[in-house]
Design a protein around this motif. Structure first.
Motif, mmCIF file in Angstrom:
data_model
loop_
_atom_site.group_PDB
_atom_site.id
_atom_site.type_symbol
_atom_site.label_atom_id
_atom_site.label_comp_id
_atom_site.label_asym_id
_atom_site.label_seq_id
_atom_site.Cartn_x
_atom_site.Cartn_y
_atom_site.Cartn_z
ATOM 1 N N GLU A 66 0.824 -1.206 0.000
ATOM 2 C CA GLU A 66 0.000 0.000 0.000
ATOM 3 C C GLU A 66 0.863 1.262 0.000
ATOM 4 N N LEU A 67 1.981 1.230 0.709
ATOM 5 C CA LEU A 67 2.900 2.367 0.685
ATOM 6 C C LEU A 67 3.517 2.517 -0.705
ATOM 7 N N THR A 68 3.857 1.405 -1.329
ATOM 8 C CA THR A 68 4.392 1.446 -2.690
ATOM 9 C C THR A 68 3.362 2.026 -3.651
ATOM 10 N N GLN A 69 2.125 1.627 -3.510
ATOM 11 C CA GLN A 69 1.063 2.167 -4.359
ATOM 12 C C GLN A 69 0.926 3.670 -4.161
ATOM 13 N N ALA A 70 0.966 4.136 -2.921
ATOM 14 C CA ALA A 70 0.890 5.577 -2.648
ATOM 15 C C ALA A 70 2.081 6.302 -3.266
ATOM 16 N N TRP A 71 3.263 5.702 -3.164
ATOM 17 C CA TRP A 71 4.474 6.284 -3.759
ATOM 18 C C TRP A 71 4.329 6.382 -5.274
ATOM 19 N N ASN A 72 3.827 5.310 -5.884
ATOM 20 C CA ASN A 72 3.646 5.313 -7.337
ATOM 21 C C ASN A 72 2.700 6.429 -7.776
ATOM 22 N N LYS A 73 1.629 6.625 -7.043
ATOM 23 C CA LYS A 73 0.701 7.719 -7.374
ATOM 24 C C LYS A 73 1.389 9.069 -7.193
ATOM 25 N N ARG A 74 2.119 9.211 -6.113
ATOM 26 C CA ARG A 74 2.784 10.488 -5.795
ATOM 27 C C ARG A 74 3.848 10.841 -6.832
ATOM 28 N N THR A 75 4.487 9.825 -7.409
ATOM 29 C CA THR A 75 5.583 10.068 -8.355
ATOM 30 C C THR A 75 5.155 9.921 -9.812
ATOM 31 N N GLY A 76 3.851 9.881 -10.055
ATOM 32 C CA GLY A 76 3.352 9.847 -11.420
ATOM 33 C C GLY A 76 3.384 8.488 -12.081
ATOM 34 N N ARG A 77 3.545 7.430 -11.301
ATOM 35 C CA ARG A 77 3.590 6.076 -11.855
ATOM 36 C C ARG A 77 2.273 5.330 -11.674
ATOM 37 N N GLY A 78 1.287 6.026 -11.141
ATOM 38 C CA GLY A 78 -0.025 5.428 -10.914
ATOM 39 C C GLY A 78 -1.100 6.492 -11.045
ATOM 40 N N ARG A 79 -2.342 6.044 -11.190
ATOM 41 C CA ARG A 79 -3.456 6.977 -11.335
ATOM 42 C C ARG A 79 -3.681 7.731 -10.027
#
Length: 101
Positions: free
Chosen positions: A39-52
């Motif tokens: 879940e932290l990785t998912q939040a990071w991905n969103k924060r860094t433009g790698r996720g919706r």
């Protein structure tokens, strides 16, 4: 202070598990840590433009990362509490500095 936090997380987690019929067996503690890392990785991905981002602002994304990091910390402390690990001694031994927790 760290032991106090462990006890507080333990009390909250035990209440949650009881209220929701969750069995916190030995595997549960490590599996929950893995879940929270995801879940932290998912939040990071969103924060860094790698996720919706789902329309979230930068502040919202930053708060999401903080929330997930707090969840991960809580589950690390639950794991330590369940296995009677002395994290303060381990930090002193592994990181070579004195802490007052």
């Amino acid at each position: 202070m760290l032991r106090r936090l462990e006890r507080q997380f333990e009390a909250a987690s035990a209440r949650y598990a009881e209220d929701n019929g969750i069995e916190r067996d030995t595997d549960w503690f490590i599996l929950k840590m893995q879940e929270e890392i995801g879940e932290l990785t998912q939040a990071w991905n969103k924060r860094t433009g790698r996720g919706r981002r789902h329309g979230k602002s930068e502040d919202d994304l930053q708060a999401d990362m903080a929330d997930e990091a707090a969840d991960l910390l809580g589950h690390v402390l639950l794991f330590a509490h369940h296995h009677d690990l002395d994290l303060v001694a381990a930090i002193k031994r592994k990181w070579k500095f004195e802490i007052e927790l």
